[in-house]
Design a protein around this motif. Sequence first.
Motif: not given
Length: 367
Positions: A280, A284, A287, A352, A355-357, A362-363, A365, A367
């Motif tokens: 994960f 990130v 990105d 980042g 933001h993802r989690r 959110a996506r 972990r 991806g």
Amino acid sequence: MKFEERETSDLVASFLVRHGYETRQGIAGTGVIGVLDTGRPGPTLCFRADMDALPIQEKTGLSYASTVPGKMHACGHDGHTASLLLAAAKLASESEQLGGRIKLLFQPAEEGGTGAARMIEEGALAGVDAIYGFHNRPGYRQGRVFAKAGPAMGGTSVYEVTIIGNGGHSSRPDLAVDPIFVGASLIHSMQSVVSRRLSPLESGVVSVTQFHGGNAHNIIPGRASMTINTRDASPETGAMIDRELNRLITSVCHAHGAESELTRILRIPPVVNDDVETEFTVAVAVDVVGPDNAGYVHQLPTMGAEDFAFYLEKVPGCFFFVGNGEDSAYLHHPLYDFNDDILPVAAGMFAGIAHRRLGLGARSRDG
């Protein structure tokens, strides 16, 4: 320095309060915890920075060099703290777009003080679902982000050894048991622990870092002492080194008619990253810095130790690295300088990850 970060603690706490974090000071002496609760469902993510300096006289000559004699941020912990504060401000400004909770740990005494263990004892990981931290790495391209799944940094132990001999006149060594001579034999013999007892497919280091004995030019002392620092890539290797050192020190001392006392005064386990959290984190990084500047390493990148290992024994997470520049002085050197140009990268990694989690919708972990 160990548990001396009082002014830094005040600065960090006041910054967090200004940005709306519920803040506690005095954790593990001088540590700070900041919590941002969005009031919406989601996991609790934890980000950690270390704050302590080292007992080194800075020689950089920079305008912002340490003004405290004999103390220097020679490992970049000031940069780690600044990175997390930047991320804290950004995430606070975006809190309406986030769910769950963000917990920030600003930790004292990483340098041999096991500050992480004390933070845990005082509840720093309560409610935490995953934890992340980083270290800058001189010798690597500026801003490169990389991580290793599984063992990612070495474990370390520190031992104090007392060799008990029988003092006497330097002209009659036959009437004495010379602990300095015995110690010299030990220094040579201890290298066999790694070279002959450890599999060549494993990693380990045994170093004698202090040796003290005697206080007169014509007297064989009755005692001598030494400090041993070991490094290992796994708990199993650490246990083997510990066992073999005990056996070897006892046998060598007895062979020379001396006695010994061996005490382990510090143990920090290896940093072992969670496989899924590492995948994960690298996603990130792609990105944040792009695919050409992010990725995995598959060999142990350093035998240096990090007490972030204590956190990873309790909750899954990832400890990643950010390149400080290929030409920068190495860690713990009086000419070391944290590269301020990597601050946006490190802060961007923390943001980042959140933001993802924690971003609404959110996506995962993975991806």
